[in-house]
Enzyme design. Sequence first.
Site, mmCIF file in Angstrom:
data_model
loop_
_atom_site.group_PDB
_atom_site.id
_atom_site.type_symbol
_atom_site.label_atom_id
_atom_site.label_comp_id
_atom_site.label_asym_id
_atom_site.label_seq_id
_atom_site.Cartn_x
_atom_site.Cartn_y
_atom_site.Cartn_z
ATOM 1 N N ASP A 83 0.827 -1.206 0.000
ATOM 2 C CA ASP A 83 0.000 0.000 0.000
ATOM 3 C C ASP A 83 0.871 1.270 0.000
ATOM 4 O OD1 ASP A 83 -2.671 1.044 0.266
ATOM 5 O OD2 ASP A 83 -2.195 1.599 2.325
ATOM 6 N N GLU A 88 2.015 0.492 -4.743
ATOM 7 C CA GLU A 88 0.996 1.441 -5.184
ATOM 8 C C GLU A 88 1.543 2.866 -5.209
ATOM 9 O OE1 GLU A 88 -3.413 3.050 -3.771
ATOM 10 O OE2 GLU A 88 -1.810 2.760 -2.340
#
Length: 645
Positions: free
Chosen positions: A357, A386
């Site tokens: 993330d 990400e």
Amino acid sequence: MKLVRNILLLLFIMVFLSGKNEKSPKNVSEVSISNASLERVEPPNWWVGFKDISLQLLVKEENIGNSKPSISYTGVTIEKIHKARSRNYLFINLKIDKNTKPGKFDIVFTFDDESKKTHTYELKARQKSADDFIGFNSSDAIYLITPDRFSNADETNDINQKLKEITIDRTDGYKRHGGDLKGIKNGVDYISNLGFTAVWSTPVLMNDMQQGSYHGYAITDYYQVDPRFGTMDDYKNLADTLRKKGMKLIMDQVANHCGLEHWWMKDLPFEDWVNDQKNYEENIDNWTYKAAKFSNHRRTTNQDLYASESDRKGNTDGWFVETMPDLNQRNPFMAKYIIQNSIWWIETLGLGGIRQDTYPYPDKDFMSNWAGAIMNEYPNFSIVGEEWSYNPLLVGYWQTGVKNKDGYESNLKSTMDFPMQKAIIEGIKEEESWDKGLVKLYEGLANDFYYATPKDIMVFLDNHDENRMFTALDEDFTKAKMALSYMLMLPRIPQVYYGTEILMDDTENPGDHGLIRTDFPGGWKGDKVNAFTGEGLSKDQKSMQYFVSKILNYRKTSEAIQEGKTIHFAPFMNTYFLFRIKGNETVVHIINKNEDPITIDLKRYKEVGLEGKTLKNIITGEEYIWQDSILLKAKGSILLTSKKS
Ligand code: CA
């Protein structure tokens, strides 16, 4: 009676005293060894046979900092013992020799008063060789799931009274809906039949938060599955079920932040365990939105040659939101903790990849070390980070192998193709003109010249944070097929968000996270529509499901799509031709935006060498001989292959 009672009392005291006397301080080992397990020892177990022979144990127990640990086990040595700021922690550095045998041993903690506590620790044998952890790659197609919203197979775990958020309300997009790991497991056949080979579920670890716990990104225990998603065994069963089908499980991990209710937030081991910690500790009883110092979200400071130090720190050291404390990965104990946690899950579940993330938010040198440590242990593994940016320069910066001006080497195999996602949606949607429409796909893909390895980049049309593709394309069924088929043809690793195959939308309130994460029909008892069986689906929904399964099942064995050469031609007369070629297999993807039938001269595509060849439509099976021209009867996309099936 009174006398008898007094005699009994006297006898009791004598027995008690004599017993006490036997356990004199000289015989301490019998007195006060406590075998009750300690509050926490993390990682809860480890394995023998890693390349990195160091292991850091985080020990949490009242007053444990005032004890001295010892271990007697062949091949295991205590290298160093670190006290923390809080006396309720101890960090132990162990060395696990290469030839250490798997087994259990006691860690004995001796306190100043010579009392002792023991903890039994296990070093397990590894189940498979490091090289056999094959990460997702361009041969895969990934199905992304928000687990609370996919399928509720176990209603008994919906509510857990011991946790802080106990409401379940399917009418509220931001409350728990009850989906779980067993639900995903039950859906594996469906996902596999669609042609997917990997599943990425958003996080399922403990999120014991007051609210919004369904999304999973506010982790409060890095070693526990949230019981509302199921048990550790449920997670292992899902991994096994996928493995038996030759599919990969991708775990969503969060190194940037934890949840405010994380167990360590009430007693932080060091003064710099999280960023902005002093402020947090001073306001701990009255922690509010106002007290938090947020990230400035200026992610370009990671690359910007001219970035001020304050902007750079503002990005990495601010909290993501006030309920997500920003972990300080520059603290070496925190850094090691996160690395070991990732490896623990890879080994425990036999993972086929990690999705990390908010990649540009943690300390970037740490992220390089983190990815490097994992890839060092598992050379064939994959991690995707990400970076939510539409700028290919930023996406490319994070991929291993790129020559960055600042010398940064990420060790990260895969990044996310937000730029291409935007280009596809806009390009398909727009009216054709010199600089609008299909040219955005054409020029978007041209950016691949910059990427180290384009085929390792993950591409998608939508995900758990963004508009549903069908909504983004104004609920135009034909455009949805154009966009999806094109995306699945690219030299990439494609990812499809659950429900995109049945045209799920967020049109009622575009961008609303609750709506983007709507329940998958058929996942709940009593659902009138069931996407798993097809019951109640509209004609278009069924058609899209079929379309996806045809393309992906073809893609599964298509070397041309997985690793072939790519050639595309500048958009021409509102059409766009893309070819994927490997050996005798050529796959042709044609987008036609013309409302009326149009004949396209194929001389333009002569260099591909298809002249006279018989091609087959991948969706309909119809045959077509590639000659002088092609008649495109209707607006839409066409997929042809030269491969004989
Ligand atoms: Ca459930």
